[in-house]
Design an enzyme around this catalytic site. Structure first.
Site: not given
Ligand code: DX5
Ligand code: ZN
Length: 221
Positions: A176, A146, A8, A33, A35
């Site tokens: 995810d 997080g 991510s 990934h 976002d």
């Molecule tokens: C949250 C995002 C995720 C996030 C995952 O809405 O879609 O991709 O970045 O990060 P962690 O692994 O910290 O949950």
């Molecule tokens: Zn995501």
């Protein structure tokens, strides 16, 4: 086939993104990934469409895995230059006409994927399975890195896997959110194929990136 990794990028070193992408590309990681948040569907903003377009520049083999957490996501497809090779996830909860949005992604040569948030019943995806290449199961509430895992995520993952197996279609499951060192192995066993790795694993700063990626692949083989 081994589990596929989609680190991510919102959790990466934001001041050295081109280097980060090149490193992941060299490591043979399948996806990046990315976002996108509109500050309406979720109360946060990450990268704008210009950045998402520019992420392609350093990419050789790694593919964009674009997760659009925005209402009416099709309005951003041109600006993001969605095209062949991209995987694009749109939220069922954010589309007026999800069928039309998924069709639009397919017509651009990209891989459509339907995303569902933790409070959306897993059965919801059934009517879209013939139109997608993957289902993105949110294992946290969308919007922030997080976070702790959402309740019943593992049970939902197993239920989704059962639905897809019964459909006899070749559809991947992407997980995810809080895909941690402790959880990724069980997620693999329950049927996950693509792992969004963020602050709770690859970008947890426990290991250098190269070591973290190698460790992840051993856990999701
Ligand atoms: C949250 C995002 C995720 C996030 C995952 O809405 O879609 O991709 O970045 O990060 P962690 O692994 O910290 O949950
Ligand atoms: Zn995501």
């Amino acid at each position: 086939m081994r589990g596929l990794l989609s680190p991510s990028v919102m959790c990466a070193d934001l001041l050295h993104l081109a280097d980060e992408i090149e490193k992941l590309d060299k490591l043979g990681v399948e996806y990046l990934h990315i976002d996108f948040m509109d500050n309406k569907f979720v109360p946060n903003i990450t990268f704008d469409t210009n950045m998402i377009r520019n992420f392609k520049k350093p990419m050789k083999n790694i593919r964009r895995d674009i997760h659009i957490m925005a209402f009416e996501p099709q309005q951003y497809f041109d600006a993001m230059e969605i095209d062949d090779g991209d995987m694009v996830s749109v939220h069922y909860e954010a589309c007026d006409d999800t069928h039309l949005v998924l069709k639009n992604i397919r017509e651009r040569g990209a891989n459509p994927c339907i995303a569902i948030s933790p409070d959306t019943p897993v059965d919801t995806v059934k009517e879209y399975l013939s139109e997608v290449d993957a289902v993105l199961l949110m294992t946290v509430y969308p919007g922030f890195a997080g976070q702790p895992m959402a309740p019943n995520s593992m049970e939902r993952l197993s239920k989704l896997k059962k639905i897809i197996d019964e459909s006899c279609m070749d559809i991947k499951i992407e997980v995810d959110g809080h895909v941690s060192w402790d959880h990724c192995g069980e997620m693999r066993e329950r049927g996950a194929d693509i792992f969004v790795a963020g602050s709770s694993s690859v970008y947890g700063r426990d290991y250098p990136l190269e070591e973290a990626v190698e460790r992840f692949y051993t856990l999701v083989k």
